[in-house]
Scaffold this active site. Structure first.
Site, PDB file in Angstrom:
ATOM      1  CG  ASP A  30      -2.605   0.070   0.755  1.00 25.17           C
ATOM      2  OD1 ASP A  30      -2.631  -0.100  -0.441  1.00 25.17           O
ATOM      3  OD2 ASP A  30      -3.128   0.283   1.681  1.00 25.17           O
ATOM      4  CE  LYS A  88       5.284  -2.996  -3.281  1.00 27.22           C
ATOM      5  NZ  LYS A  88       4.473  -2.494  -2.123  1.00 27.22           N
ATOM      6  CB  THR A  89       0.861  -1.182  -8.187  1.00 22.36           C
ATOM      7  OG1 THR A  89       1.306  -2.310  -7.528  1.00 22.36           O
ATOM      8  CG2 THR A  89       0.262  -1.570  -9.361  1.00 22.36           C
ATOM      9  CG  HIS A 138      -0.187  -8.717   2.327  1.00 24.45           C
ATOM     10  ND1 HIS A 138      -0.205  -9.856   2.941  1.00 24.45           N
ATOM     11  CD2 HIS A 138      -1.242  -7.985   3.062  1.00 24.45           C
ATOM     12  CE1 HIS A 138      -1.013  -9.957   3.888  1.00 24.45           C
ATOM     13  NE2 HIS A 138      -1.626  -8.877   4.046  1.00 24.45           N
TER      14      HIS A 138
HETATM   15  N1  GDP Z   1      -2.717  10.293  -2.450  1.00 19.27           N
HETATM   16  C1  GDP Z   1      -1.819   9.246  -2.947  1.00 19.27           C
HETATM   17  N2  GDP Z   1      -2.375   8.107  -3.142  1.00 19.27           N
HETATM   18  C2  GDP Z   1      -1.474   7.137  -3.596  1.00 19.27           C
HETATM   19  C3  GDP Z   1      -0.293   7.459  -4.036  1.00 19.27           C
HETATM   20  N3  GDP Z   1       0.345   6.317  -4.633  1.00 19.27           N
HETATM   21  C4  GDP Z   1      -0.260   5.411  -4.577  1.00 19.27           C
HETATM   22  N4  GDP Z   1      -1.613   5.643  -3.822  1.00 19.27           N
HETATM   23  C5  GDP Z   1      -2.790   5.079  -3.564  1.00 19.27           C
HETATM   24  O1  GDP Z   1      -2.537   4.245  -2.389  1.00 19.27           O
HETATM   25  C6  GDP Z   1      -2.954   2.814  -2.510  1.00 19.27           C
HETATM   26  C7  GDP Z   1      -2.060   1.780  -2.723  1.00 19.27           C
HETATM   27  O2  GDP Z   1      -1.263   1.979  -3.852  1.00 19.27           O
HETATM   28  P1  GDP Z   1      -0.477   0.749  -4.635  1.00 19.27           P
HETATM   29  O3  GDP Z   1       0.129   1.419  -5.572  1.00 19.27           O
HETATM   30  O4  GDP Z   1      -1.504  -0.448  -4.742  1.00 19.27           O
HETATM   31  O5  GDP Z   1       0.354   0.197  -3.512  1.00 19.27           O
HETATM   32  P2  GDP Z   1       1.475  -1.038  -3.529  1.00 19.27           P
HETATM   33  O6  GDP Z   1       0.695  -1.845  -2.480  1.00 19.27           O
HETATM   34  O7  GDP Z   1       2.690  -0.578  -2.995  1.00 19.27           O
HETATM   35  O8  GDP Z   1       1.326  -1.331  -4.698  1.00 19.27           O
HETATM   36  C8  GDP Z   1      -3.959   3.050  -3.908  1.00 19.27           C
HETATM   37  O9  GDP Z   1      -5.098   3.223  -3.252  1.00 19.27           O
HETATM   38  C9  GDP Z   1      -3.265   4.092  -4.593  1.00 19.27           C
HETATM   39  O10 GDP Z   1      -4.201   4.897  -5.067  1.00 19.27           O
HETATM   40  C10 GDP Z   1       0.342   8.994  -4.022  1.00 19.27           C
HETATM   41  O11 GDP Z   1       1.295   9.247  -4.387  1.00 19.27           O
HETATM   42  N5  GDP Z   1      -0.588   9.662  -3.455  1.00 19.27           N
HETATM   43 MG    MG Z   2       1.216  -3.315  -5.362  1.00 21.18          MG
END
Ligand code: GDP
Ligand code: MG
Length: 653
Positions: free
Chosen positions: A13, A16-17, A64
């Site tokens: 969260d 990354k993605t 995760h």
């Molecule tokens: N406000 C904000 N939300 C973000 C940002 N980057 C990711 N998110 C949100 O954080 C949540 C997790 O992002 P995700 O890319 O899936 O995280 P991952 O688990 O690291 O891959 C999602 O709801 C994204 O929209 C950012 O730079 N700003």
């Molecule tokens: Mg991810």
């Protein structure tokens, strides 16, 4: 062309993605479940086009803690880590765990993205940055640039892209040499095309049309029909490329998780020696512990046996033997990660130093010393020659270049070049029957000594023979009765000893050059006795069993008797058959009688008549007939023996 892969790392969260999507426009979370749960479950793949027209591969991993094994598989083979830390939550457990894992996998280049900057105020951002810098201290990427970004507003994305470009430009990596190897991370069926596998090429390169092995397995070869790199069709991929390959000759049931494609049929192993290092957890392991072993996409339960320590705790390193509960295809220097058996904590990892060790039951001082020296050479020596020398010493037998090439993961040409350049040192090579055979110089010297000794012993046992032992007999005596490499080696070694002038070739055997046939008066007497005795049996051909008791009475052993028979046959006094023998004078009498009779009888003579003619046993008639047919003086058609032209000539002489 740049052959580099950047991989994400970081807590779930943290963005990354989303960051990969902001950088490349590609959404790596494509599965319905990923969309529904909002977390990455499978590896995501993408690529980044660089301003100079090059592109690098991107692997997006799940953050995760339940998907660490997927993360390890994705991180295997990456060159640069992009550590993603959300500014609003800071360092979290998988931030730490992921960084330890990529370090353990040998990654030492990185960039840190401090994401979600739009969610925090300036003061908090400053604090987050300080926390990150402190966290990076002492790690392999402590000098990595920390870039503040927001994937939502797009702030900092260009700067991040520039930093990636700068880092990529600074890495001058030649495509890694050696044999082609790729862990398969996905397999799918494309309608109209067939099976496609994807993976990170970790070594060597491969071209369309090439046949490669799908391992572990019974050397199943599959043909590469098509290759894509970063979404574009190419002819060839190299180490450091993400690749998709269309394979011919593969069925879904051939495929198991943890398999690799390789251009060499690598052996599988269930036992390895390795060096391991513990992460900074509050965990201590004893001389025997269970763990889950991960290397590339391979995973299995394992038992770890500490060799040079009794316990191992935080940050410590040890030499170990690892027993895997299912076979894997691994090679030296491969890195791996260990998790505890409940799979909620990565406890450490390490590098392989020996994929074919002996089973170390006792931890002797000598074993520990040797294994440590091996670890040092494998993990810290850059000299291919030294590594080859160590493997050959450990093998203590001759080895085919192909095998060494697999073990060292270097091409045969590279190894041969090194060996030729370091001519004077500890490795010898023989070219025989189109094969390269390598051996440690000292071990070769031992074999040389043993060969000469064996021939000498044989001469001593049978002094009446001028000849010695043949290649096959010598291979057998040196323990290579069934080993083809050993037999080839012994033949090559014998030729070398011949060139040195130590041995000579007589009747397809090897005798010592200074060997002299010795027939002392006592042996002469024995030979004469056997000669006469055989003749005395006449047409009642003796068997070994008949002759032996008489021989023993004269102190002639069975072995000596056999030797004398061979000697007499070489002197043309005895005909030797498989198990039987007939005195030449007896055969001569029979020959004369038969030919004289045949010349008178147009219809020929049958076996029974021949028997009556010479007053011999059934057995001797069979043997004599075979002999005369071989000599070409008679033929046998249906039941009758006839004289040939050659036979007639002989009779007239
Ligand atoms: N406000 C904000 N939300 C973000 C940002 N980057 C990711 N998110 C949100 O954080 C949540 C997790 O992002 P995700 O890319 O899936 O995280 P991952 O688990 O690291 O891959 C999602 O709801 C994204 O929209 C950012 O730079 N700003
Ligand atoms: Mg991810």
């Amino acid at each position: 062309m740049k052959h580099l892969i950047i991989g994400t790392a970081g807590h779930v969260d943290h963005g990354k993605t989303a960051l990969i999507k902001a950088l490349t426009g590609i959404d790596c979370d494509t599965h319905k479940e990923e969309k529904d749960r909002g977390i990455t479950i499978n590896l995501g793949f993408s690529h980044l086009d660089l301003p100079d027209g090059e592109s690098i591969g991107i692997v997006d991993v799940p953050g995760h803690k339940d998907f660490i094994k997927t993360m390890v598989a994705g991180a295997h083979g990456i060159d640069i880590v992009m550590l993603v830390i959300a500014a609003d939550s800071g360092i979290m457990p998988q931030t730490r765990e992921h960084l330890r894992i990529v370090e353990m996998l040998g990654v030492n280049k990185g960039i840190v993205a401090l994401t979600k900057t739009d969610l925090v105020d300036e003061e908090m951002l400053e604090l987050a940055k300080l926390e990150v810098l402190e966290f990076l201290e002492g790690s392999v990427i402590e000098d990595a640039p920390v870039i503040e970004v927001s994937s939502i507003t797009g702030d900092g994305i260009d700067e991040l892209r520039n930093e990636i470009y700068k880092l990529v430009s600074s890495i001058d990596r030649q495509a890694k040499s050696g044999n082609f190897r790729m862990y398969i991370d996905r397999i799918f069926n494309v309608k109209g095309i067939g099976f496609v596998v994807t993976g990170t090429v970790i070594n060597g390169d491969v071209k369309i049309g090439k046949e490669v092995f799908l391992l572990p397995g019974k050397s199943k070869k599959v043909k590469i029909r098509g290759i894509e790199r970063h979404g574009k069709a190419v002819d060839k991929v190299s180490a450091g490329d993400r690749s998709a390959m269309n394979l011919a000759g593969i069925k879904p049931e051939d495929f198991k998780r943890g398999m690799i494609l390789s251009d060499k049929p690598l052996e599988e192993t269930s036992m390895i020696d390795a060096s391991i290092t513990m992460f900074d957890n509050d965990i201590r392991i004893g001389t025997w512990s269970n763990a889950i072993f991960y290397s590339g996409t391979f995973e299995c339960m394992a038992r770890i046996h500490l060799l040079d320590k009794d316990t191992l705790s935080q940050g410590e390193t040890a030499i170990v033997q690892i027993h895997l509960d299912s076979p894997a295809v691994l090679i030296n220097k491969d890195s791996f990660i260990l998790r505890n058996t409940s799979s909620d904590l990565s406890i450490g990892g390490g590098s392989i130093i020996d994929t074919t060790p002996l089973h170390h039951k006792k931890r002797t001082v000598k074993l520990i010393e040797n294994t440590k020296a091996l670890a040092d050479a494998i993990l810290h020596s850059d000299s291919l020659y030294d590594l080859a020398a160590i493997e050959l010493k450990k093998e203590s037998h001759p080895m085919l270049l192909d095998k060494l090439s697999s073990m060292l993961d270097k091409s045969g040409d590279e190894i041969m070049r090194e060996i030729r350049e370091n001519d004077r040192q500890g490795i010898l090579h023989y070219d025989i029957a189109g094969k390269h055979i390598l051996i440690d110089k000292n071990i070769d010297e031992d074999y040389r000594y043993k060969v000469i000794e064996e021939i000498g012993t044989w001469h001593k046992k049978y002094p009446i023979f001028a000849h010695g032992l043949n290649d096959k007999e010598l291979s057998g005596k040196l323990g290579y009765a069934s080993k083809q490499v050993g037999q080839l080696y012994i033949s090559a070694l014998l030729k070398k000893i011949q060139n040195e002038g130590k041995i000579i070739s007589i009747n397809e055997t090897w005798a010592l050059a200074d060997h002299k046939v010795k027939i002392d008066s006592r042996t002469r007497e024995q030979i004469d006795w056997v000669d006469e005795e055989l003749e005395r049996f006449g047409m009642e051909k003796p068997s070994m069993a008949n002759l032996e008791p008489f021989a023993l009475n004269r102190n002639i052993t069975r072995d000596q008797l056999k030797a004398i028979l061979v000697f007499l046959s070489k002197e043309n006094k005895v005909y030797l058959f498989d198990q039987d023998f007939i005195h030449a004078n007896i055969a001569g009498q029979a020959r004369e009688l038969l030919l004289a009779d045949l010349i008178k009888k147009d219809r020929g003579v049958n076996e029974k008549e021949f028997r009556e003619l010479i007053q011999g046993t059934k057995k001797i008639v069979q043997l004599l007939l075979a002999l005369f047919i071989k000599e070409g003086i008679v033929t046998k058609e249906t039941f009758y023996i006839h004289i040939t032209e050659k036979g007639k000539k002989l009779l007239n002489n």
